[in-house]
Design an enzyme around this catalytic site. Structure first.
Site, PDB file in Angstrom:
ATOM      1  N   LYS A 144       3.579  23.857  47.321  1.00 13.60           N
ATOM      2  CA  LYS A 144       3.884  23.980  45.895  1.00 13.60           C
ATOM      3  C   LYS A 144       4.330  25.416  45.615  1.00 13.60           C
ATOM      4  CE  LYS A 144       1.651  21.522  42.222  1.00 13.60           C
ATOM      5  NZ  LYS A 144       0.402  21.471  41.473  1.00 13.60           N
TER       6      LYS A 144
HETATM    7  C1  E4P Z   1       0.056  19.315  39.120  1.00 11.02           C
HETATM    8  O1  E4P Z   1       0.883  19.401  39.981  1.00 11.02           O
HETATM    9  C2  E4P Z   1      -0.100  20.329  38.056  1.00 11.02           C
HETATM   10  O2  E4P Z   1      -0.510  21.554  38.592  1.00 11.02           O
HETATM   11  C3  E4P Z   1      -1.083  19.833  37.041  1.00 11.02           C
HETATM   12  O3  E4P Z   1      -0.722  18.500  36.708  1.00 11.02           O
HETATM   13  C4  E4P Z   1      -1.167  20.697  35.810  1.00 11.02           C
HETATM   14  O4  E4P Z   1      -1.963  20.048  34.860  1.00 11.02           O
HETATM   15  P1  E4P Z   1      -2.561  20.804  33.575  1.00 11.02           P
HETATM   16  O5  E4P Z   1      -1.436  21.147  32.667  1.00 11.02           O
HETATM   17  O6  E4P Z   1      -3.492  19.786  32.975  1.00 11.02           O
HETATM   18  O7  E4P Z   1      -3.290  22.005  34.087  1.00 11.02           O
END
Ligand code: E4P
Length: 215
Positions: free
Chosen positions: A83
């Site tokens: 990521k």
């Molecule tokens: C996933 O890849 C993201 O990091 C995550 O869905 C972020 O979610 P949030 O906005 O609830 O922190």
């Protein structure tokens, strides 16, 4: 549509994996921090439970550092996806990593232009954040609709992961729009099961049976 679980919690991953509902897992530094465990060991353990992409996020903010971290994380398991945040350095790192055959999930995407840049750079997955857009009174799901339209115009090898999901309707709308993947927090996954008429219906079937046959 594929379901990823948006958590680093091993018990929750196991619970839904046992039901055949988990095609992959996404983590981020905040989710890892909640588990209070060594990053690499959590990621490795997740790859032993789920046979699908497991996203692990880099912490560096410059492209060289991102690439070094990515290459190290990739060695943990073949299903690791790196990521990388949607920045200029992130785009550069994605381009280099994609050419080396490393799969990238470009995260923190909040506009169609960012989605297009990520796909062009070679990201294998892009993660538009719908809930965080809703939080600031922008329509998060509109970003998914436009991103779907853009990717459908070309032949990028890139899947849309709907991220920052807050409620079941986000998942249903993502499916209607043809998003490839929804990454779902465990709390929202629980809610997907629920309908009051299911509970009432089951109660009634069981009580009718008991009244008629006494057991
Ligand atoms: C996933 O890849 C993201 O990091 C995550 O869905 C972020 O979610 P949030 O906005 O609830 O922190």
């Amino acid at each position: 549509m594929k379901f990823f679980l948006d958590t680093a919690n091993i018990e929750k991953i196991k619970r839904f994996a046992d039901m055949g509902l988990v095609d992959g897992v996404t983590t981020n530094p905040s989710l890892i921090a909640k588990e209070d465990r060594d990053f690499e060991s959590v990621i490795k353990e997740i790859t032993q439970i789920v046979d699908g992409p497991v996203s692990a996020e880099v912490l560096s903010t410059n492209s060289e550092g991102m690439i070094q971290e990515a290459l190290k994380l990739s060695e943990l398991h073949e299903n690791i996806v790196i990521k990388i945040p949607m920045t200029k350095d992130g785009i550069k790192a994605t381009h280099v990593l994609a050419n080396k055959g490393v799969k990238v999930n470009m995260t923190l995407i909040f506009s169609p232009a960012q989605a297009l840049l990520a796909a062009k750079a070679g990201a294998r997955f892009i993660s538009p954040f719908v809930g965080r857009l809703d939080d600031i009174s922008h329509d998060g799901m509109e970003l998914i609709a436009v991103t779907r339209e853009i990717l459908d115009n070309y032949d990028f090898d890139c899947e849309i992961i709907v991220a920052s999901i807050r409620h079941p309707l986000h998942v249903v709308e993502a499916a209607r729009m043809g998003a490839d993947i929804a990454t779902i927090p465990p709390g929202v996954m629980e809610k997907l099961f629920k309908h009051p008429l299911t509970d009432i219906g089951l109660e009634r079937f069981l009580s009718d049976w008991k009244n008629a046959f006494g057991k």
